[in-house]
Every structure is written in C-alpha cells, then in structure tokens.
Write a protein that holds these residues in place. Structure first.
Motif, short mmCIF file in Angstrom:
data_model
loop_
_atom_site.label_atom_id
_atom_site.label_comp_id
_atom_site.label_asym_id
_atom_site.label_seq_id
_atom_site.Cartn_x
_atom_site.Cartn_y
_atom_site.Cartn_z
N LEU A 1 -8.36 -2.71 3.52
CA LEU A 1 -7.73 -1.55 3.09
C LEU A 1 -8.09 -0.32 4.06
O LEU A 1 -7.14 0.45 4.50
N LEU B 1 -6.70 2.55 -5.68
CA LEU B 1 -5.65 1.79 -4.94
C LEU B 1 -5.84 0.32 -5.01
O LEU B 1 -4.88 -0.54 -5.33
N LEU C 1 -3.23 -2.44 -6.98
CA LEU C 1 -2.54 -3.41 -6.31
C LEU C 1 -3.03 -4.80 -7.27
O LEU C 1 -2.22 -5.35 -7.42
N VAL D 1 0.91 -1.27 0.00
CA VAL D 1 -0.15 -0.19 -0.08
C VAL D 1 0.93 1.30 0.14
O VAL D 1 0.66 2.16 -0.65
#
Length: 110
Positions: free
Chosen positions: A50, A34, A38, A21
C-alpha cells in the motif's frame, strides 16, 4: 495453489489494486483506514504494498497528502487530486468496458 497460479493471480491483482485504492480516496483516508475499507470489500492489501503505491500515486500527482497532528498519533491522509479524480473516472470507465468484454469471453466457454 501452484507457484505459477500464485504468480499469475498476483499479476492479475496488481492493476486492479490501483483502481481499488483510487476509488477509496474520494474522501481523505490514512493508511490503516484505507486497508480496512478495502478489506470490508474483500480486497486484502499489505502495508508493504500500500505505502509504495500511495507514494507512486502522489508522485504521479493523482493523490495529495497532508499530515494531521491534532491527535496523539500523527497521521498522513491521502485524497484524490483534481487530476486524480479525472483519471479515476477514466480508469473506472475503462475497467467497466474491459470487464464486460472479458465477461462475454468467459461466458462463451460454457
């Protein structure tokens, strides 16, 4: 997979998710962007994992967040703080050292 293997795999991944992250927050990202970044690299992360992680990183002052209300749907963007950049580089270095050492150990099994 057995329950034990699932548990051990989760434990193994937990620490690596933080580094993953942080590596993606060198530029501002909102939660869904995000997750997508990923996933493109093969790392899956649930939103239920998350968002608590992002809140913890913000509390630790590794990331900062701002709201963007310019679009129809407001989004909260996260990005590394100066302190976060410093810690990220140190963690990355530690990861590289540790993964190399582990690689040598595992290679010795052949």
């Amino acid at each position: 997979m057995s329950a034990l293997l699932n548990s051990l795999t989760t434990e193994l991944r937990r620490g690596t998710l933080t580094l993953a992250v942080l590596s993606q927050l060198r530029t501002p990202q909102y939660g869904y962007s995000l997750v997508q970044r990923l996933e493109r690299c093969g790392i899956t992360i649930d939103q239920s994992t998350l968002y608590p992680l992002l809140r913890r990183l913000e509390k630790q002052e590794l990331v900062t967040s701002t709201w963007d209300t310019s679009e129809s749907r407001p989004r909260r963007y996260y990005v590394l703080s100066e302190f976060g950049i410093e810690i990220y580089h140190q963690l990355k270095s530690e990861w590289e050292k540790t993964s190399h050492e582990l690689y040598l150990l595992l290679k010795g099994e052949d």
